[in-house]
Design an enzyme around this catalytic site. Structure first.
Site, PDB file in Angstrom:
ATOM      1  N   HIS A   1      88.728 -15.855   3.104  1.00 17.92           N
ATOM      2  CA  HIS A   1      90.002 -15.148   3.077  1.00 17.92           C
ATOM      3  C   HIS A   1      91.141 -16.153   3.164  1.00 17.92           C
ATOM      4  CE1 HIS A   1      88.983 -10.860   3.288  1.00 17.92           C
ATOM      5  NE2 HIS A   1      87.937 -11.218   3.996  1.00 17.92           N
TER       6      HIS A   1
ATOM      7  N   HIS B   1      86.675  -8.373   8.366  1.00 18.69           N
ATOM      8  CA  HIS B   1      85.972  -9.015   9.476  1.00 18.69           C
ATOM      9  C   HIS B   1      86.927  -9.297  10.634  1.00 18.69           C
ATOM     10  CE1 HIS B   1      82.886  -9.542   6.420  1.00 18.69           C
ATOM     11  NE2 HIS B   1      82.041  -9.990   7.344  1.00 18.69           N
TER      12      HIS B   1
ATOM     13  N   ASP C   1      95.675 -13.160   4.942  1.00 13.99           N
ATOM     14  CA  ASP C   1      94.779 -12.014   5.131  1.00 13.99           C
ATOM     15  C   ASP C   1      94.391 -11.877   6.601  1.00 13.99           C
ATOM     16  OD1 ASP C   1      94.932 -12.077   2.407  1.00 13.99           O
ATOM     17  OD2 ASP C   1      92.907 -12.858   2.111  1.00 13.99           O
TER      18      ASP C   1
END
Length: 406
Positions: A326, A283, A330
């Site tokens: 996350h 994302h 990340d």
């Protein structure tokens, strides 16, 4: 910088190259008009014969009357006795230069001018759409996306048990409270940015080149993501996260589940809930990449659009972490890799013509780039049109081809 006034002959100016003409334009304050002269290869011989009609009509097609008048006035001052269509080769002209020797003033003008070729942005002269390459890039990114979905089904079965392996310590997640709706908000922001990016691509004159570059970068970034996910499995970053483990009995079931992930766009809004795909954040990659493309290729007359898109992207990245989907590392790695790869790709593409001597090494390290950008020789100009035949009186005001300089 101070310049001395010296006299040179018209025959000497006629020997000017296009780069010398562009430097003269810059010294006279016409930086925004350099692109027209570069695109049409206007050298010194052409410069002293330019007329207002030449600048106004195709292929030059300058639009601003003020720029046309001022450039013609500057040429008239440069060549005081010139005729609009014929110039006496023995007529002396005035030129601003830092030299004092009449015999070598043109050479010294090139070397002593504060404006060098490295300070301006060169626009590509080869802008073929190359639709086949765009299709190859689209197939490449689609194949990588499906491969990532297959890897997601594999790592979902390997995710460490939450009771045995609790969430790893994380500086930001330990501070940020868990917000249940945050991850969905990040995906809504991503959809908004994709809508803006789609409009930019749809209205850009060189839309196929932009799509080719986008697909190439998406494919490469998600290929790296898939490799990282497969190599290392991290524990779930949040205890409140409901992780559903799917155990597929055979390969066909995995492939079918991966196809469902691709069809749903990998979005939680469409019911995709998998664990283990943490290193690194997909994302964040897409939020950052779409914002970079909007920033690079949208119309420079509307900087507020770029600013709003970056604000939305940063909020989206924050919501990814607030949803505890996350780890912070990340998100950081995704942002860093995306921005670096975008920068490297466009720097190589913009300077491709100057790096022809190094093709063998680039073919070895960047084979896809070498193929996709083999014809690139500069930056993509900011030119826009409406592909569906918008009425002339509307397109004239909304989508005018005009050059943009950094």
């Amino acid at each position: 910088m101070e310049f001395k006034e010296v006299y040179v002959s018209v025959s000497e100016v006629e020997l000017w190259s296009t780069d010398t003409v562009v430097k003269w334009l810059h010294s006279r304050g016409f930086s925004l008009c350099e692109y027209y002269f570069l695109r049409n290869d206007i050298d010194g011989y052409t410069l002293v014969r330019l007329t207002e009609d030449d600048l106004r009509r195709p292929p030059v097609s300058m639009e601003k009357l003020g720029d046309i008048k001022r450039i013609i006035g500057a040429i008239d001052k440069l060549v005081p006795s010139r005729n609009r269509f014929r110039v006496d080769a023995d007529c002396p002209i005035k030129l601003q230069s830092s030299v004092t020797s009449q015999s070598s003033n043109t050479e010294k003008f090139n070397s002593s001018s504060s404006y060098t070729e490295s300070n301006r942005r060169r626009y590509s002269t080869n802008l073929k759409p190359e639709k086949f390459k765009m299709c190859v890039a689209a197939c490449y990114s689609s194949a990588v996306m499906y491969l990532c979905a297959v890897i997601m089904t594999i790592v979902n079965e390997r995710v460490p048990d939450m009771e045995t392996y609790p969430p790893l310590p994380d500086l930001f997640l330990d501070i940020l409270p868990f917000v249940p709706w945050a991850f969905h908000a990040a995906e809504y922001i991503a959809l908004t940015l994709f809508a803006v990016f789609g409009f930019v691509v749809f209205t850009h004159k060189h839309r196929f080149i932009i799509l080719r570059r986008y697909c190439s970068l998406v494919g490469t970034l998600f290929l790296l993501r898939g490799i990282c996910m497969l190599i290392t499995s991290l524990s779930v970053p949040c205890r409140t996260f409901q992780c559903y483990r799917y155990s597929d009995p055979d390969l066909y079931s995995k492939l079918k589940r991966a196809w469902d992930i691709v069809c749903c766009g990998g979005m939680a809004l469409n019911g995709v809930r998998y664990c283990g795909d943490y290193m690194f954040s997909g994302h964040t990659t897409l939020l950052t990449l779409v914002s970079l493309f909007i920033d690079e290729y949208s119309d420079k007359r509307y900087p507020i659009v770029k600013t709003l898109c970056w604000i939305l992207a940063l909020f989206g990245i924050f919501f990814v972490m607030a949803g505890h989907e996350h780890y912070s590392i990340d998100v950081f790695i995704a942002f860093y890799l995306t921005t670096r790869l975008f920068l490297y790709y466009h720097t190589l593409a913009d300077n491709n013509a100057r790096l022809r001597y190094d093709t063998s090494r680039r073919k070895m390290w960047f084979p896809l780039f070498t193929y996709f950008e083999s014809e690139a020789d500069g930056s993509i100009p900011h030119e826009y049109d409406w592909p569906l035949g918008l009425p002339r009186f509307i397109s004239k005001h909304l989508f005018r081809d005009r050059e943009k300089t950094e």
